[in-house]
Design an enzyme around this catalytic site. Structure first.
Site, PDB file in Angstrom:
ATOM      1  CG  HIS A 256      -0.420   0.305   2.511  1.00 20.35           C
ATOM      2  ND1 HIS A 256      -1.207   0.718   3.565  1.00 20.35           N
ATOM      3  CD2 HIS A 256       0.845   0.252   2.997  1.00 20.35           C
ATOM      4  CE1 HIS A 256      -0.454   0.917   4.633  1.00 20.35           C
ATOM      5  NE2 HIS A 256       0.792   0.638   4.313  1.00 20.35           N
ATOM      6  CG  ASP A 257       4.102   1.951   2.534  1.00 20.90           C
ATOM      7  OD1 ASP A 257       3.186   2.643   3.004  1.00 20.90           O
ATOM      8  OD2 ASP A 257       4.843   1.233   3.228  1.00 20.90           O
ATOM      9  CD  GLU A 285      -0.786  -4.130   1.779  1.00 19.11           C
ATOM     10  OE1 GLU A 285      -1.409  -3.101   2.126  1.00 19.11           O
ATOM     11  OE2 GLU A 285       0.423  -4.127   1.472  1.00 19.11           O
ATOM     12  CD  GLU A 316      -4.505   1.253   2.392  1.00 16.30           C
ATOM     13  OE1 GLU A 316      -4.452   0.071   1.987  1.00 16.30           O
ATOM     14  OE2 GLU A 316      -3.697   1.704   3.218  1.00 16.30           O
TER      15      GLU A 316
END
Length: 351
Positions: A256-257, A285, A316
């Site tokens: 998600h980064d 996640e 996300e």
């Protein structure tokens, strides 16, 4: 203008005021953590008056009226319970199911995360969201002149703040993960935790699965500060270059980064590092829900904006977005397992 229309307009105004000063909730929560209010009340063993709480604060002359105003807000929000004697006397404040999570001395605590996310360094990028819409670019870089990972490598104080925050959320999420993934690693000989930070989450996994060989893989400046854990080998490197070989690759809140393009590159490196027939990737996640209808409410879209503010193209993703990403990274088959936490487990298979 009819009375119903006036009422609706007034309700809209009231909600805007609430949103406008939403930061007050996080700031007063941060002050509670900094003053260690939950720890003080817990150590006392029961509800305390303002003067009793003030006497335990690390200060030669705490301001009791200021403390009272903070406690009034926290009590109204349900963070602390307030008991006002009917016959007069001092109001006393006790712990609630919320303030339990603010204790520094608790095994499961969100205190380090509160301190990190409400630090000036992390708040500054939020002021650049509209500028990013107009001009593109990266909010964190606009605020600080470099991206967050570079900032952490150059700033030991921020690096510690960040690692402590990740360590506390790791304990919470890993407890939920292990409660639902009880037999998931039974036949696994080796596991790489990609982006494992200082090794805490891998150490928790190995307590349940001591037969496994564990490799904690992260950037060199991160693993340099990692403590020694039984069964854990710390390896420094870059997941965009190569990932150590193992039966299974584990990643918690890593993809998600990053942007879709970056995630595909990471997943392709994962694919190269695992056995073709028996290997798999296990992700922890958020799976973004379109309606937000769950215990955590809007936290999935809040985390999405957090990625916007702090990362280089991170976000996300919904289930269809995860499916597409995994397929492009070489994992055409996947399975989602819900756990009692904000994120979910996503198992991905190369065949």
């Amino acid at each position: 203008m009819g009375s119903l229309e006036v009422k609706t307009l007034l309700e809209g105004q009231a909600e805007v005021w609430q949103y406008m000063f939403g930061f007050a909730d996080s700031m007063v929560l941060k002050s509670a953590v900094e003053l260690r209010l939950a720890d003080i009340i817990h150590s006392y063993g029961g509800p305390m008056s303002l003067s009793q709480i003030a006497s335990k604060i690390d200060s030669a002359s705490p301001n009791i009226p200021y403390l009272g105003r903070i406690m009034r807000m926290l009590a109204r929000k349900g963070v602390f319970g307030a008991h006002r004697p009917s016959e007069g006397g001092d109001t006393t404040y006790g712990l609630t199911h919320i303030s339990t999570w603010l204790r520094h001395d608790s095994e499961l605590s969100l205190a380090p995360m509160i301190l990190m996310e409400n630090n000036l360094w992390q708040l500054a990028p939020w002021h650049y969201l509209s500028q990013c819409v107009k001009q593109g670019g990266i909010a964190f870089k606009k605020a600080h002149g470099c991206e967050m990972w570079d900032f952490a490598s150059q700033n030991p104080e921020f690096n510690k703040l960040f690692n402590d925050a990740l360590a506390c959320t790791t304990k919470i999420v890993m407890r939920a993960f292990l409660s639902q993934y009880k037999e998931g690693f039974n036949n696994v000989r080796s596991l790489v935790d990609v982006g494992g930070g200082t090794g805490g989450e891998l150490a928790e996994i190995l307590k349940t699965y001591p037969h496994m060989k564990g490799i904690n893989f992260d950037l060199p400046h991160v693993v340099a500060t990692a403590p020694e854990y039984d069964g854990v080998s710390n390896v420094g490197g870059n997941m965009f270059d190569a990932i150590p070989n193992a039966d299974v690759i584990f990643m918690k809140w890593i993809l998600h980064d990053w942007s879709d393009e970056a995630c595909v590159k990471i997943l392709k490196n994962c694919r190269k590092a695992i056995p073709e027939k028996t290997g798999r990737v296990v992700l922890v996640e958020i799976v973004l829900q379109e309606n937000g209808d769950n215990m955590f409410g809007n936290m999935d879209v809040v985390f999405d904006l957090l990625m916007f503010a702090h990362t280089t193209g991170g976000k996300e993703r919904t289930e269809p977005e995860w499916k597409k990403l995994l397929e492009e990274g070489g994992f055409p088959r996947y399975n989602i397992i819900n756990i009692p936490a904000l994120p979910s487990i996503i198992e991905a298979y190369p065949l």
